[in-house]
Motif scaffolding. Structure first.
Motif, mmCIF file in Angstrom:
data_model
loop_
_atom_site.group_PDB
_atom_site.id
_atom_site.type_symbol
_atom_site.label_atom_id
_atom_site.label_comp_id
_atom_site.label_asym_id
_atom_site.label_seq_id
_atom_site.Cartn_x
_atom_site.Cartn_y
_atom_site.Cartn_z
ATOM 1 N N MET A 1 76.774 70.885 28.797
ATOM 2 C CA MET A 1 77.959 71.227 29.550
ATOM 3 C C MET A 1 79.235 70.725 28.871
ATOM 4 N N PHE A 2 79.226 69.514 28.282
ATOM 5 C CA PHE A 2 80.428 68.959 27.692
ATOM 6 C C PHE A 2 80.434 69.028 26.175
ATOM 7 N N LYS A 3 79.594 69.834 25.614
ATOM 8 C CA LYS A 3 79.443 69.927 24.157
ATOM 9 C C LYS A 3 80.775 70.165 23.443
ATOM 10 N N ASN A 4 81.624 70.990 23.982
ATOM 11 C CA ASN A 4 82.878 71.339 23.332
ATOM 12 C C ASN A 4 84.102 70.741 24.019
ATOM 13 N N ASN A 5 83.887 69.699 24.806
ATOM 14 C CA ASN A 5 84.989 69.056 25.512
ATOM 15 C C ASN A 5 85.362 67.741 24.841
ATOM 16 N N ALA A 6 86.642 67.487 24.746
ATOM 17 C CA ALA A 6 87.110 66.200 24.229
ATOM 18 C C ALA A 6 86.820 65.117 25.271
ATOM 19 N N ALA A 7 86.674 63.893 24.804
ATOM 20 C CA ALA A 7 86.423 62.770 25.706
ATOM 21 C C ALA A 7 87.108 61.531 25.152
ATOM 22 N N PHE A 8 87.336 60.566 26.009
ATOM 23 C CA PHE A 8 87.907 59.287 25.578
ATOM 24 C C PHE A 8 87.392 58.215 26.520
ATOM 25 N N SER A 9 87.457 56.971 26.075
ATOM 26 C CA SER A 9 87.041 55.866 26.929
ATOM 27 C C SER A 9 88.283 55.174 27.473
ATOM 28 N N SER A 10 88.090 54.371 28.512
ATOM 29 C CA SER A 10 89.198 53.637 29.106
ATOM 30 C C SER A 10 88.659 52.363 29.744
ATOM 31 N N PHE A 11 89.560 51.418 29.943
ATOM 32 C CA PHE A 11 89.215 50.206 30.667
ATOM 33 C C PHE A 11 90.475 49.646 31.291
ATOM 34 N N SER A 12 90.289 48.756 32.260
ATOM 35 C CA SER A 12 91.439 48.223 32.990
ATOM 36 C C SER A 12 91.775 46.805 32.550
ATOM 37 N N VAL A 13 93.017 46.419 32.844
ATOM 38 C CA VAL A 13 93.508 45.068 32.623
ATOM 39 C C VAL A 13 94.345 44.665 33.837
ATOM 40 N N ASP A 14 94.560 43.369 33.970
ATOM 41 C CA ASP A 14 95.379 42.908 35.093
ATOM 42 C C ASP A 14 96.847 42.777 34.740
ATOM 43 N N ASP A 15 97.182 42.760 33.436
ATOM 44 C CA ASP A 15 98.567 42.604 33.004
ATOM 45 C C ASP A 15 98.796 43.463 31.760
ATOM 46 N N LEU A 16 99.468 44.574 31.935
ATOM 47 C CA LEU A 16 99.672 45.531 30.846
ATOM 48 C C LEU A 16 100.513 44.950 29.707
ATOM 49 N N ALA A 17 101.511 44.148 30.022
ATOM 50 C CA ALA A 17 102.360 43.560 28.978
ATOM 51 C C ALA A 17 101.560 42.610 28.092
ATOM 52 N N LYS A 18 100.715 41.778 28.705
ATOM 53 C CA LYS A 18 99.866 40.868 27.925
ATOM 54 C C LYS A 18 98.884 41.669 27.067
ATOM 55 N N ALA A 19 98.318 42.723 27.633
ATOM 56 C CA ALA A 19 97.375 43.565 26.880
ATOM 57 C C ALA A 19 98.081 44.214 25.701
ATOM 58 N N ASN A 20 99.281 44.724 25.922
ATOM 59 C CA ASN A 20 100.039 45.365 24.847
ATOM 60 C C ASN A 20 100.269 44.379 23.702
ATOM 61 N N LYS A 21 100.708 43.181 24.031
ATOM 62 C CA LYS A 21 100.960 42.163 23.010
ATOM 63 C C LYS A 21 99.671 41.794 22.270
ATOM 64 N N PHE A 22 98.585 41.594 22.994
ATOM 65 C CA PHE A 22 97.308 41.209 22.388
ATOM 66 C C PHE A 22 96.792 42.288 21.436
ATOM 67 N N TYR A 23 96.735 43.523 21.923
ATOM 68 C CA TYR A 23 96.165 44.591 21.096
ATOM 69 C C TYR A 23 97.072 44.984 19.934
ATOM 70 N N SER A 24 98.385 44.934 20.137
ATOM 71 C CA SER A 24 99.288 45.333 19.050
ATOM 72 C C SER A 24 99.568 44.190 18.079
ATOM 73 N N GLN A 25 99.872 43.010 18.600
ATOM 74 C CA GLN A 25 100.256 41.906 17.715
ATOM 75 C C GLN A 25 99.059 41.080 17.233
ATOM 76 N N THR A 26 98.195 40.650 18.135
ATOM 77 C CA THR A 26 97.068 39.809 17.736
ATOM 78 C C THR A 26 96.035 40.601 16.947
ATOM 79 N N LEU A 27 95.667 41.788 17.446
ATOM 80 C CA LEU A 27 94.656 42.588 16.751
ATOM 81 C C LEU A 27 95.255 43.559 15.739
ATOM 82 N N GLY A 28 96.546 43.797 15.799
ATOM 83 C CA GLY A 28 97.214 44.658 14.825
ATOM 84 C C GLY A 28 96.947 46.144 14.981
ATOM 85 N N LEU A 29 96.636 46.572 16.194
ATOM 86 C CA LEU A 29 96.362 47.986 16.442
ATOM 87 C C LEU A 29 97.647 48.731 16.801
#
Length: 125
Positions: A1-29
């Protein structure tokens, strides 16, 4: 059924600003903030993962939500530790060494993001 459908994963955090800083600055993404109020991690190979705010309702996952392949796990652990990342210490079947590296199979090390979600690095052999 989903053979030709795009997909992505997701997850939640309690503080978006802290997550942004961690993933962009600490991990360099590359991280972008979207109009709907969530973040998108832009990973190698064109993969995207969505991070959405959950606030006080956030419950950390008790499993690894995201794995990163690295060429040299010892070097990666050293670099991340220098950036303030603390690696998890496990006993039993997944016993880790003093640096937090599991050496009983694929070389792996686990750490948490600011929301408590578990991430890992795995040596790409």
């Amino acid at each position: 059924m989903f053979k030709n459908n795009a997909a992505f994963s997701s997850f939640s955090v309690d503080d978006l600003a802290k997550a942004n800083k961690f993933y962009s600055q600490t991990l360099g993404l590359k991280v972008t903030k979207e109009e709907m109020g969530h973040l998108v991690l832009h990973l190698d190979g064109g993969t995207e993962t969505m991070i959405y705010p959950k606030g006080e309702d956030h419950v950390t996952a008790n499993f690894t939500i995201l794995n990163f392949l690295v060429e040299d796990i010892d070097s990666a652990v050293e670099q991340l530790s220098a950036s303030g990342v603390k690696f998890e210490q496990y006993e039993g079947d997944l016993k880790t060494d003093e640096h937090g590296i599991f050496r009983g199979g694929p070389l792996m090390a686990w750490f948490k993001d600011p929301a408590g979600n578990i991430l890992s690095i795995i040596q790409d052999e």
